[in-house]
Design an enzyme around this catalytic site. Sequence first.
Site, PDB file in Angstrom:
ATOM      1  CE  LYS A 110      87.764  35.414  42.012  1.00 34.99           C
ATOM      2  NZ  LYS A 110      86.920  35.729  40.888  1.00 34.99           N
ATOM      3  CE  LYS A 192      81.275  31.445  42.086  1.00 29.53           C
ATOM      4  NZ  LYS A 192      81.271  31.904  40.719  1.00 29.53           N
ATOM      5  CE  LYS A 195      84.569  32.296  33.697  1.00 24.97           C
ATOM      6  NZ  LYS A 195      84.614  33.444  34.562  1.00 24.97           N
TER       7      LYS A 195
HETATM    8  N1  AQP Z   1      78.640  28.155  39.728  1.00 23.15           N
HETATM    9  C1  AQP Z   1      77.860  28.974  39.050  1.00 23.15           C
HETATM   10  N2  AQP Z   1      76.540  28.692  38.908  1.00 23.15           N
HETATM   11  C2  AQP Z   1      75.720  29.527  38.215  1.00 23.15           C
HETATM   12  N3  AQP Z   1      76.153  30.674  37.619  1.00 23.15           N
HETATM   13  C3  AQP Z   1      77.454  30.977  37.732  1.00 23.15           C
HETATM   14  N4  AQP Z   1      78.203  32.009  37.271  1.00 23.15           N
HETATM   15  C4  AQP Z   1      79.482  31.849  37.678  1.00 23.15           C
HETATM   16  N5  AQP Z   1      79.608  30.724  38.390  1.00 23.15           N
HETATM   17  C5  AQP Z   1      78.375  30.162  38.447  1.00 23.15           C
HETATM   18  C6  AQP Z   1      77.686  33.081  36.442  1.00 23.15           C
HETATM   19  O1  AQP Z   1      78.418  33.040  35.220  1.00 23.15           O
HETATM   20  C7  AQP Z   1      78.552  34.367  34.718  1.00 23.15           C
HETATM   21  C8  AQP Z   1      79.961  34.647  34.327  1.00 23.15           C
HETATM   22  O2  AQP Z   1      80.796  34.716  35.447  1.00 23.15           O
HETATM   23  P1  AQP Z   1      82.062  35.660  35.465  1.00 23.15           P
HETATM   24  O3  AQP Z   1      82.931  35.318  34.337  1.00 23.15           O
HETATM   25  O4  AQP Z   1      81.652  37.059  35.559  1.00 23.15           O
HETATM   26  O5  AQP Z   1      82.817  35.291  36.767  1.00 23.15           O
HETATM   27  P2  AQP Z   1      82.360  34.702  38.108  1.00 23.15           P
HETATM   28  O6  AQP Z   1      80.957  35.073  38.450  1.00 23.15           O
HETATM   29  O7  AQP Z   1      83.369  35.075  39.130  1.00 23.15           O
HETATM   30  O8  AQP Z   1      82.416  33.169  37.696  1.00 23.15           O
HETATM   31  P3  AQP Z   1      83.482  32.067  38.031  1.00 23.15           P
HETATM   32  O9  AQP Z   1      83.227  30.942  37.124  1.00 23.15           O
HETATM   33  O10 AQP Z   1      83.495  31.776  39.488  1.00 23.15           O
HETATM   34  O11 AQP Z   1      84.866  32.714  37.605  1.00 23.15           O
HETATM   35  P4  AQP Z   1      86.114  33.063  38.512  1.00 23.15           P
HETATM   36  O12 AQP Z   1      86.547  31.769  39.127  1.00 23.15           O
HETATM   37  O13 AQP Z   1      87.094  33.622  37.539  1.00 23.15           O
HETATM   38  O14 AQP Z   1      85.698  34.064  39.534  1.00 23.15           O
HETATM   39  C9  AQP Z   1      78.014  35.298  35.801  1.00 23.15           C
HETATM   40  O15 AQP Z   1      76.705  35.698  35.443  1.00 23.15           O
HETATM   41  C10 AQP Z   1      77.991  34.458  37.015  1.00 23.15           C
HETATM   42  O16 AQP Z   1      77.007  34.856  37.928  1.00 23.15           O
END
Ligand code: AQP
Length: 327
Positions: A110, A192, A195
């Site tokens: 990040k 991966k 979001k």
């Molecule tokens: N690609 C993924 N595959 C499986 N699990 C995933 N998680 C995130 N991306 C994947 C799981 O979703 C939960 C919520 O995630 P979060 O909101 O805590 O943020 P994150 O892990 O950082 O997910 P993102 O989607 O990548 O968000 P951004 O882009 O904002 O950082 C967690 O349990 C995570 O493991």
Amino acid sequence: MRVFSGIQPSGKIHIGNYLGSLMQWVSFQEKNECIFSVVDLHSLTVPYNPSLLEEKIFEKVIAYLAAGINPKKSIIFIQSQVKEHAELNWLLSVVTPVSELKRMTQYKEKAKKYPKNINAGLLNYPILMAADILLYDTDVVPVGEDQAQHLEMTRLIARNFNKRFGNVFKIPKAFIPKTGEKIMSLTEPTKKMSKSDKNPKSYITLFDSPEEIKKKIMSAQTDSGLKIEYNPKLKPGISNLLTIYSLFSETPINRLEKKFEGKNYKFFKENLADLLIEKLAIFREEKKKFKKDGGSLKRILDEGRKKAQVIAFKKMKKIKKSMGLTI
Ligand code: AQP
């Protein structure tokens, strides 16, 4: 067992969040005491638009409900409405080594992504996550693979605290599913699904329209081969799509390989798009329903907040006492 997990309202909730995390919550709910939060304080660490935040928070709650989280069985609440999360974040920071925080992959990624916004919150993110989990004497945390490192950090923080101030915290365990633990981007299948990806074609949100789902699946990156087979190293794109198909249809991947033997990628993608359109219909319907009846959403969150506050207040007293603070 007590189960805790959360999703941050940093963007639109996608099928990776669902398969890696939210879907597991629903199974845990059957036999366990579950607490699910929209962890909004975490989402403040990256650039965001304050006027859109509330809508994003409510959308996550709708997703939890549409996925099958039952507010009569489980607690659903917004993290920032229970002030003990932020308070415990500070208390835990005194037993958290900065060197460990700097090692975290998410922090490094990040920081690289937002070079003009390398704030202290981004570095301290795992401390707040530890506070979320430890505040509720959590036994199990269902998360996707990307959060495994942060969970280890939570365990380290809890052990450090217990060593110094007595046996105050349970040491929680991560639950990471064997399949769906890391759903990949549709446009760059070696990365991966995320979001905050700038390209909306890289993910399918739980609220995408049938047209959007179809367009995104049909344009998902695959290799130049013909065979529909699972081989993440050589064929990451088609393997990712097979994983998604398998989880949504509850069909083992080897059976899918047989089912689509001799068929081309276009045929497989059309089938997958139809499957997703059908399986995600409930999310679109619930969103419409709650748009008309925002009051019931607020009532669910109010109830959840009250229940979470009771647990958090009691635990905080114990924590502060162990640290010698006046309560
Ligand atoms: N690609 C993924 N595959 C499986 N699990 C995933 N998680 C995130 N991306 C994947 C799981 O979703 C939960 C919520 O995630 P979060 O909101 O805590 O943020 P994150 O892990 O950082 O997910 P993102 O989607 O990548 O968000 P951004 O882009 O904002 O950082 C967690 O349990 C995570 O493991």
